[in-house]
Design a protein around this motif. Structure first.
Motif, mmCIF file in Angstrom:
data_model
loop_
_atom_site.group_PDB
_atom_site.id
_atom_site.type_symbol
_atom_site.label_atom_id
_atom_site.label_comp_id
_atom_site.label_asym_id
_atom_site.label_seq_id
_atom_site.Cartn_x
_atom_site.Cartn_y
_atom_site.Cartn_z
ATOM 1 N N GLU A 80 0.815 -1.208 0.000
ATOM 2 C CA GLU A 80 0.000 0.000 0.000
ATOM 3 C C GLU A 80 0.850 1.260 0.000
ATOM 4 N N ARG A 81 0.446 2.253 -0.798
ATOM 5 C CA ARG A 81 1.077 3.556 -0.849
ATOM 6 C C ARG A 81 0.391 4.494 0.146
ATOM 7 N N ASP B 245 15.059 15.041 -2.059
ATOM 8 C CA ASP B 245 14.327 16.025 -1.266
ATOM 9 C C ASP B 245 12.845 15.692 -1.160
ATOM 10 N N HIS B 246 12.466 14.470 -1.526
ATOM 11 C CA HIS B 246 11.085 14.050 -1.355
ATOM 12 C C HIS B 246 10.866 13.627 0.095
ATOM 13 N N GLY B 247 9.744 14.032 0.649
ATOM 14 C CA GLY B 247 9.450 13.715 2.036
ATOM 15 C C GLY B 247 8.627 12.452 2.187
ATOM 16 N N PRO B 248 8.141 12.172 3.387
ATOM 17 C CA PRO B 248 7.363 10.943 3.638
ATOM 18 C C PRO B 248 6.119 10.832 2.772
ATOM 19 N N GLY B 249 5.539 11.984 2.411
ATOM 20 C CA GLY B 249 4.342 11.973 1.586
ATOM 21 C C GLY B 249 4.618 12.001 0.101
ATOM 22 N N GLY B 250 5.891 11.882 -0.305
ATOM 23 C CA GLY B 250 6.233 11.878 -1.723
ATOM 24 C C GLY B 250 6.754 13.212 -2.207
ATOM 25 N N LYS B 251 6.754 13.404 -3.509
ATOM 26 C CA LYS B 251 7.390 14.581 -4.105
ATOM 27 C C LYS B 251 6.715 15.883 -3.692
ATOM 28 N N PHE B 252 5.395 15.847 -3.444
ATOM 29 C CA PHE B 252 4.688 17.073 -3.066
ATOM 30 C C PHE B 252 4.751 17.338 -1.560
ATOM 31 N N ASP B 253 5.578 16.568 -0.879
ATOM 32 C CA ASP B 253 5.849 16.771 0.543
ATOM 33 C C ASP B 253 7.356 16.953 0.706
ATOM 34 N N PRO B 254 7.931 18.012 0.089
ATOM 35 C CA PRO B 254 9.390 18.135 0.014
ATOM 36 C C PRO B 254 10.025 18.454 1.355
ATOM 37 N N ARG B 255 11.294 18.061 1.465
ATOM 38 C CA ARG B 255 12.097 18.376 2.642
ATOM 39 C C ARG B 255 13.379 19.045 2.162
ATOM 40 N N PRO B 256 14.078 19.771 3.032
ATOM 41 C CA PRO B 256 15.326 20.424 2.601
ATOM 42 C C PRO B 256 16.367 19.401 2.153
ATOM 43 N N LEU B 257 17.112 19.757 1.137
ATOM 44 C CA LEU B 257 18.173 18.881 0.649
ATOM 45 C C LEU B 257 19.363 18.912 1.603
ATOM 46 N N TYR C 299 -3.212 15.361 -8.307
ATOM 47 C CA TYR C 299 -2.755 15.296 -6.923
ATOM 48 C C TYR C 299 -3.618 16.194 -6.032
ATOM 49 N N ALA C 300 -3.917 17.399 -6.505
ATOM 50 C CA ALA C 300 -4.717 18.321 -5.708
ATOM 51 C C ALA C 300 -6.108 17.760 -5.452
ATOM 52 N N ALA C 301 -6.703 17.145 -6.479
ATOM 53 C CA ALA C 301 -8.032 16.554 -6.306
ATOM 54 C C ALA C 301 -7.985 15.384 -5.333
ATOM 55 N N ASP C 302 -6.957 14.563 -5.439
ATOM 56 C CA ASP C 302 -6.821 13.419 -4.534
ATOM 57 C C ASP C 302 -6.538 13.893 -3.109
ATOM 58 N N LEU D 32 -0.829 23.525 -1.754
ATOM 59 C CA LEU D 32 -0.307 24.599 -2.605
ATOM 60 C C LEU D 32 1.195 24.770 -2.417
ATOM 61 N N ARG D 33 1.669 24.628 -1.183
ATOM 62 C CA ARG D 33 3.118 24.726 -0.964
ATOM 63 C C ARG D 33 3.846 23.602 -1.688
ATOM 64 N N GLY D 34 3.285 22.399 -1.642
ATOM 65 C CA GLY D 34 3.903 21.282 -2.349
ATOM 66 C C GLY D 34 3.935 21.488 -3.847
ATOM 67 N N LEU D 35 2.830 22.006 -4.400
ATOM 68 C CA LEU D 35 2.788 22.280 -5.834
ATOM 69 C C LEU D 35 3.773 23.378 -6.213
ATOM 70 N N ALA D 36 3.841 24.422 -5.398
ATOM 71 C CA ALA D 36 4.751 25.537 -5.696
ATOM 72 C C ALA D 36 6.195 25.070 -5.744
ATOM 73 N N ALA D 37 6.530 24.074 -4.933
ATOM 74 C CA ALA D 37 7.906 23.581 -4.891
ATOM 75 C C ALA D 37 8.196 22.548 -5.967
ATOM 76 N N GLN D 38 7.218 21.679 -6.274
ATOM 77 C CA GLN D 38 7.544 20.481 -7.052
ATOM 78 C C GLN D 38 6.720 20.269 -8.317
#
Length: 612
Positions: free
Chosen positions: A262-263, A336-348, A440-443, A455-461
Motif C-alpha cells: 500500500e502507498r 528532497d522528497h518527504g514521507p508523503g512523496g514529491k509534493f511533501d518536500p524536505r530540505p536537501l 494530486y490536488a483533487a486526490d 499549494l506549498r507542495g505544488l509551488a515547490a515540485q
C-alpha cells in the motif's frame, strides 16, 4: 553484443535504405572538427531539451511550435549545444501535454507539419546540431487507432496489443475494489480503467487516456520498430526513450499480475511488477538489431528509467550489450522528497546529493556512461530547488551548472536553465495546467489534506514550474508569443530574457556557453577520472578530474555565506600554485593565498587547471 538468453519472436520489418541523412553528416563534421578519438561522438556532446509548447510561438495561438524552434536555432548555436531533444510533437489529444500520442507518424497541427519538422532538422544540421525525438512507447493515447481497434471488441485482432483484464474474482465489475490489481497510477487513482462495453479493465500506469502497450506481443514491437526506422530515415539523430524500463511486465501463470504494498494514498505500489521487468534487456537488444543496425553511423539513445539501480544501469549502458548509450536515473532528484512523496518536500542535505552523484560517477567509470541533469520538463527549476532564486539567483544558477557540467557524462540543459529561470511562482490552483499536479490536488482534497500544504507542495515540485514560456526579450509576453500564453509567464522574466543575457558577458547564458566550450576543447572534462573531496562538508562541493597529464580542481560554495577552504585539508596538495582558471562563476575568480587557503564568496565556484 552479449548473447541473449531469452529468445524473442522474430520481428521482420520493412527494409529501409541506409540514409545519407543530415544528422549523420552532422556527426561526421562534429567528429572532424574536434580531436580525433575513439570515443563515441556523444561523449563530448551537450544536449539541450526543448519543450515545444513553451519554447517559441510563431502563429500567435499562445502555444510554441516547430517554426518557433527553427527561428531560435541561432540562440542554441551560440550556446554551443550539439543536440536538441524535442519533447513530443506527434499528433495527440494533449491530455498529458503530448505524452499521449495518437499518431506516431505525423506532427500535431498545434506544432506545425512534417514539412516544418524536416526544415528544422535541415536547419539544425546547418548549425551542426542533431535532432533527437522523444520515443513514448510504454503507452499510447486512448485515441490511437490501435487502442480504438483493441477496445472495439473482446475479439479484436488488436485486443492483445494492450493489457486487458477481467475484474477481480468475486467482485462486481466497475465497483471499487474490483480492479484486477490494487496498483495506483503515477498520476493518482487506480492504474485500471473499466470499459463498460467489453466488461474488462485496461492498464494505464499514467493517465486513463494513456493505455499501456503490451510489449509481449511481437506485432506491437514490429510496429514500434518500423516507426523508429521511419524517423531515422527523416534524419533524426536518435531517441530519448520515455519510461522505457516499464515496458516489460512481470506476468504470472495465466497472465496474472500481482498486487503491491500500500502507498500513502491507499493504492498499491505495483512497481516491483513493471519496473525493469524480466524481458527489458531482450527488448532493447532486439530494438537495436531491428532499428539501428539498419542505418550506418551511430545514434544517441538515452533511456528514461525510473527506479533503475546502478547495477541495472551498468547492463543497460554496457557498449558490448548494444542496448542504450545512457540512462536517466532518478535517485538524486528524489533526495528532497518527504514521507508523503514529491509534493511533501524536505530540505536537501548536500552531502547526500554529492554522495549520490559520486556513486554513479564511480559505478559507471569502467562500464557505461552517465547522463548529467538537474532539471527537465518533469522537475522544478534547479535554481529554485537547490540554489537561491532570490538575492543569489544568477551566481547560484552558474554554480549549479558548473558543478554538474564538470562531472563525467553527457550534460543535459533544459530550456531556460541557461537563463537561470526560477520556478513559476504560482499561488493559486487555477494557475496550474499539469495533469499530475491537478490530479494530486483533487486526490489530496479527497484525503482531507490541508489546502495550504497542497499549494506549498505544488509551488515547490509541480512540473508546471519547468513549463512556463521561455522569455526571449522584453516585449509583451517576453517575445514568446503575440497572443495569450497557454500558461502564465514566470514572474521576473524581464530580467531573465535571452536578449539581455546574450548582451551581457557576465550572464548565466554566457557561463553555460563557457562550460560547453570547455567540454568541447579540454579532454580532461570528458575523460578525466572523478574523485570527490570533502564528502561530508555541508556547503563545499569539491572534486577533481584527472588524466595522465592534466587535472581540474573544482571548488564550489553552495551557501549564502563566505566559505574559507584549506586546500591541503581537503586533499588538494600544492593548492598555493592553483592560478590557471578554466572557468568560474565570477569574472574575477577567488584564488588561493600563499598558504593554500581560498575564500569563496556566497555561491562562488571556480575550476582550476594544472599539469600533473
Amino acid at each position: 553484443m552479449t548473447e541473449r538468453t531469452d529468445a524473442l519472436d522474430p520481428t521482420p520489418g520493412d527494409a529501409v535504405a541506409p540514409p545519407g541523412n543530415a544528422a549523420s553528416q552532422t556527426r561526421t563534421s562534429r567528429r572532424d572538427r574536434r580531436r580525433e578519438t575513439r570515443r563515441p561522438w556523444w561523449h563530448t556532446a551537450v544536449v539541450y531539451q526543448v519543450y515545444p509548447r513553451s519554447f517559441a510561438d510563431t502563429n500567435g495561438d499562445g502555444v510554441g511550435d516547430i517554426p518557433g524552434i527553427t527561428s531560435r536555432l541561432d540562440h542554441l548555436a551560440e550556446l554551443g549545444v550539439d543536440v536538441v531533444w524535442l519533447s513530443p510533437v506527434y499528433r495527440s489529444p494533449h491530455d498529458d501535454n503530448g505524452y499521449d500520442i495518437s499518431d506516431y507518424t505525423d506532427v500535431d497541427p498545434l506544432f506545425g507539419s512534417l514539412d516544418d519538422l524536416d526544415h528544422l532538422i535541415a536547419e539544425a544540421a546547418e548549425r551542426d546540431i542533431g535532432i533527437v525525438m522523444d520515443l513514448v512507447v510504454n503507452h499510447t493515447s486512448d485515441e490511437h487507432e490501435w487502442f480504438r481497434d483493441s477496445a472495439s471488441s473482446a475479439d479484436s485482432v488488436k485486443r492483445d496489443w494492450y493489457w486487458w483484464r477481467p475484474a477481480r474474482p468475486g467482485t462486481t465489475p466497475g465497483e471499487p475494489g474490483a480492479e484486477p490489481t490494487n496498483w495506483g497510477s503515477f498520476f493518482s487513482g487506480s492504474a485500471w480503467q473499466y470499459d463498460e462495453a467489453s466488461g474488462e479493465y485496461y492498464l494505464h500506469l499514467f493517465s486513463r487516456k494513456q493505455p499501456d502497450l503490451n510489449w509481449e506481443n511481437p506485432e506491437v514491437r514490429a510496429e514500434v520498430y518500423a516507426m523508429m526506422r521511419s524517423w531515422l530515415a527523416r534524419g533524426v539523430a536518435g531517441f530519448r526513450m520515455d519510461v522505457i524500463n516499464l515496458i516489460s511486465k512481470r506476468v504470472g501463470p495465466g497472465g496474472a499480475l500481482a498486487d503491491g504494498p500500500e502507498r500513502p494514498d491507499g493504492w498499491g505500489d505495483g512497481s516491483a511488477q513493471y519496473v525493469d521487468g524480466p524481458r527489458m534487456h531482450a527488448f532493447l537488444a532486439e530494438m537495436h538489431e531491428q532499428v539501428f543496425d539498419a542505418f550506418p553511423g551511430t545514434y544517441l539513445t538515452v533511456a528514461e528509467t525510473p527506479g533503475v539501480t546502478l547495477e541495472q544501469a551498468r547492463e543497460y549502458t554496457d557498449p558490448e550489450r548494444r542496448e542504450v548509450d545512457m540512462v536517466f536515473q532518478f535517485e538524486h532528484v528524489g533526495l528532497d522528497h518527504g514521507p508523503g512523496g514529491k509534493f511533501d518536500p524536505r530540505p536537501l542535505h548536500l552531502p547526500d546529493l554529492k554522495a549520490n552523484l559520486a556513486r554513479w560517477q564511480e559505478g559507471l567509470a569502467e562500464t557505461g556512461w552517465n547522463s548529467l541533469y538537474l532539471g527537465n520538463h518533469d522537475q522544478p527549476r534547479a535554481v529554485s530547488r537547490w540554489g537561491d532564486d532570490g538575492e543569489h539567483r544568477v551566481v547560484s544558477a552558474k554554480t549549479l551548472a558548473l558543478v554538474l557540467h564538470l562531472h563525467r557524462g553527457t550534460p543535459y540543459v533544459y530550456q531556460g536553465e541557461e537563463l537561470g529561470m526560477p520556478n513559476a511562482g504560482f499561488t493559486a490552483l487555477e494557475q496550474y495546467r499539469d495533469l499530475e499536479s491537478l490530479n494530486y490536488a483533487a486526490d489530496a482534497e479527497r484525503r482531507g489534506l490541508d489546502a495550504d500544504d497542497v499549494l506549498r507542495g505544488l509551488a515547490a515540485q509541480s512540473r508546471d514550474n519547468a513549463r512556463t514560456p521561455v522569455p526571449w526579450d522584453d516585449s509583451p509576453h517576453g517575445g514568446f508569443t503575440t497572443g495569450e500564453p497557454w500558461i502564465a509567464m514566470t514572474p521576473g522574466w524581464e530580467r531573465t530574457n535571452a536578449r539581455a543575457q546574450r548582451a551581457d558577458q557576465g550572464s548565466v547564458f554566457h557561463h553555460y556557453r563557457r562550460l560547453i566550450e570547455l567540454r568541447h576543447t579540454d579532454p580532461v572534462v570528458v575523460d578525466g577520472a572523478f574523485a570527490l573531496l570533502a564528502p561530508e562538508h555541508e556547503s563545499l562541493w569539491a572534486f577533481t578530474r584527472t588524466t595522465e597529464d592534466s587535472q581540474l580542481v573544482v571548488l564550489a560554495n553552495l551557501s549564502g555565506g563566505e566559505l574559507a577552504v584549506d586546500l591541503a585539508a581537503i586533499g588538494v596538495e600544492g593548492g598555493a600554485d592553483l592560478h590557471d582558471v578554466a572557468v568560474a562563476s565570477h569574472a574575477e575568480a577567488a584564488r588561493p593565498d600563499g598558504e593554500g587557503r581560498i575564500v569563496l564568496r556566497p555561491w562562488e565556484s571556480v575550476v582550476f587547471r594544472r599539469a600533473v
